[in-house]
Design an enzyme around this catalytic site. Structure first.
Site, short mmCIF file in Angstrom:
data_model
loop_
_atom_site.label_atom_id
_atom_site.label_comp_id
_atom_site.label_asym_id
_atom_site.label_seq_id
_atom_site.Cartn_x
_atom_site.Cartn_y
_atom_site.Cartn_z
N LYS A 180 -9.69 60.71 10.41
CA LYS A 180 -8.92 60.10 9.21
C LYS A 180 -7.62 59.96 9.21
CE LYS A 180 -7.84 60.40 4.37
NZ LYS A 180 -6.70 59.75 4.90
N GLU A 256 -2.12 72.65 13.25
CA GLU A 256 -0.80 72.29 13.67
C GLU A 256 -0.13 72.04 12.37
OE1 GLU A 256 2.41 71.10 14.08
OE2 GLU A 256 1.79 69.20 15.10
N CYS A 290 7.56 68.27 12.47
CA CYS A 290 7.30 69.74 12.10
C CYS A 290 8.03 70.56 13.05
CB CYS A 290 5.73 70.15 12.58
SG CYS A 290 4.77 69.12 11.52
N GLU A 387 10.58 73.55 4.60
CA GLU A 387 10.92 72.25 5.39
C GLU A 387 11.58 71.21 4.86
OE1 GLU A 387 7.02 71.37 7.25
OE2 GLU A 387 7.84 71.13 8.92
#
Ligand code: SIN
Length: 486
Positions: A180, A256, A290, A387
């Site tokens: 997906k 991840e 990331c 982040e």
């Protein structure tokens, strides 16, 4: 958007070897984040389509796993060749739906294609073992077998590479695959399906289920008992929830997740190299990776010079539509992303940080943010813990190696970390002390299909790429044969 091969623009789900409308016929709009223009409407699949895809993958698994490794490898090699011969079209499609500059999109196509080449070759080297027997008349063997149906949910920041990094080892090992893709960027995934079909992947081996119902599709991909392996790239909170869903049927899981990468520059670093590495690490994909440097720790003696050089380099970056020549910084993916960056910068400034350059939206449009550099950061500020996922470099000072390591490791995350120094002993000591799955020493961009990508602590489980990347898609089976005579 002009494509040399318009047939790679597919808008329906790819299930069981055919492009099909969503059950019920719903669609959703895919929008160019630079211009706000609608690119196309894509099938908005409900859970029923995810079930259909899993069933197709299960059927296809029986024959795909039975092919010779070199037959699977030949398919993956053809897909690699097709991706490269369509590099320009794939890059244009990616820039249109994701926003990154064309040069970066071209590089991502090559990076993504590389996984199919590398893992196709690796398929032929999925060796088992013969163990010296523990008794006369016995032989002890270890077989490596494909796990089965593998599913994945992938993010919008690397619309092709994050699928390739999972699909390539899965298919090479003999697994079949259902993905997906992110609702923001389904067109790159569907183009990959079209090329996979042309490469000769049998029906059901690769399935793409686009949709806005992440929770309902995700539930099938993480709970259906026919699925034996699930892989996710995205945020840590969502990853934890999906791993929990996988626990009910004890699937193999790879995650991840988020990072909070430290980028440490010692006084003895090569300043030119450090600034170039900082720009590459921080501003690649507009800071939406990331592995982006999230916290710059700069030693006292080099701090002023580094801050000035980085600010100059940041303000020189050309901001605009990623499709325009020379653009170095495109739009952020959404209004929400811009809002988050604004909030983190405001929090830092309210708490005493100094703005060196940037610091507000860019006139290019409402999703554009100026490349920004802040100094005087402290660990109490939100940007030290969260982040940023935007083009904002935050600079902290440190005195010595011990302090730098302690600050760098003061986070629950551990994906990438970077260190710049010309002292070989220090390079080893710091690389070994950093709590991260990947360390760049005098390197700002370290991702490659040939090396293991992944995190420690709350940044993830498992590795993607390199020799380790295929291990997550195989089971280890021990066979003891007895009664063989001595
Ligand atoms: C990511 O942001 O998750 C991937 C970045 C990369 O592959 O370099």
């Amino acid at each position: 958007m002009m494509l040399q091969d318009p047939a790679i623009l597919q808008t329906r789900a790819f299930i069981g070897g055919s492009f099909v409308s969503a059950t019920g016929g719903a669609t959703f709009a895919v929008v160019n984040p630079a211009t706000g223009e609608r690119i196309s409407d894509v099938a908005d699949c409900p859970a029923a389509d995810a079930l259909h895809a899993v069933a197709s993958a299960e059927t296809a698994f029986r024959s795909w796993r039975g092919l010779l490794a070199k037959e699977r490898a030949a398919c993956l090699r053809r897909l690699y060749d097709l991706m490269l011969s369509h590099q320009e079209d794939l890059a244009r499609l990616m820039t249109a739906e994701q926003g990154k500059p064309l040069a970066e999109a071209r590089a991502e196509v090559a990076y993504a294609a590389g996984f199919f080449e590398w893992f196709g070759e690796e398929a032929k080297r999925l060796y088992g073992e013969v163990i010296p027997a523990n008794a006369h008349g016995r032989r002890l063997l270890v077989l490596k077998q494909p796990v089965g149906v593998a599913t994945a949910i992938t993010p919008w920041n690397f619309p092709l590479a994050m699928i390739a990094r999972k699909a390539a080892p899965a298919l090479a090992a003999g697994c079949t695959f259902v993905v997906k893709p992110a609702a923001e960027t389904p067109l790159s995934a569907l183009a990959l399906a079209e090329l996979g079909c042309r490469a000769g992947l049998p029906a059901g081996v690769l399935n793409v289920v686009p949709g806005t119902g992440a929770a309902e599709i995700g539930e099938i991909l993480t709970t259906d008992p026919r699925v034996r392996k699930f892989s996710f790239t995205g945020s840590t909170p969502v990853g934890k929830m999906l791993a929990g869903q996988c626990a009910g049927t004890v699937k193999k899981v790879s995650l991840e997740l988020g990072g909070n990468a430290p980028f440490i520059v010692f006084d003895d670093a090569d300043l030119d190299q450090a600034v170039a590495g900082a720009v590459a690490s921080k501003f690649r994909n507009m800071g939406q990776t990331c592995v982006c440097a999230n916290r710059f720790y700069i030693q006292d003696g080099i701090h002023e010079a580094f801050a000035a050089r980085l600010a100059k380099a940041a303000s020189d970056l050309l901001v605009g539509d990623g499709a325009a020549p020379g653009t170095a910084q495109g739009p952020l993916v959404s209004d929400r992303a811009v809002g988050k960056v604004e909030a983190l910068v405001a929090d830092a400034l309210d708490n005493g940080a100094t703005l060196v350059t940037g610091g507000s939206r860019h006139p290019a449009g409402r999703r554009f943010y100026q490349p920004t550099v802040l100094t005087g950061m402290t660990m109490a500020m939100r940007a030290a813990r969260e982040e940023i996922f935007g083009p904002v470099a935050t600079l902290f000072r440190f005195r010595d190696q011990r302090e730098a390591i302690a600050l760098a490791n003061a986070t629950p995350f551990g994906l990438a970390a970077y260190v710049y120094t010309r002292d070989l002993g220090r390079a080893w000591q710091v690389a070994e002390a950093l709590e991260a799955g990947m360390v760049g020493v005098n390197e700002g961009v370290i991702s490659t299909e040939v090396a293991p990508f992944g995190g420690v602590k709350e940044s993830g489980l498992g590795r993607e790429g390199g020799r380790a990347g295929i291990e997550d898609y195989v089971e280890t089976k021990y066979v003891a044969m007895g009664g063989l005579g001595s």
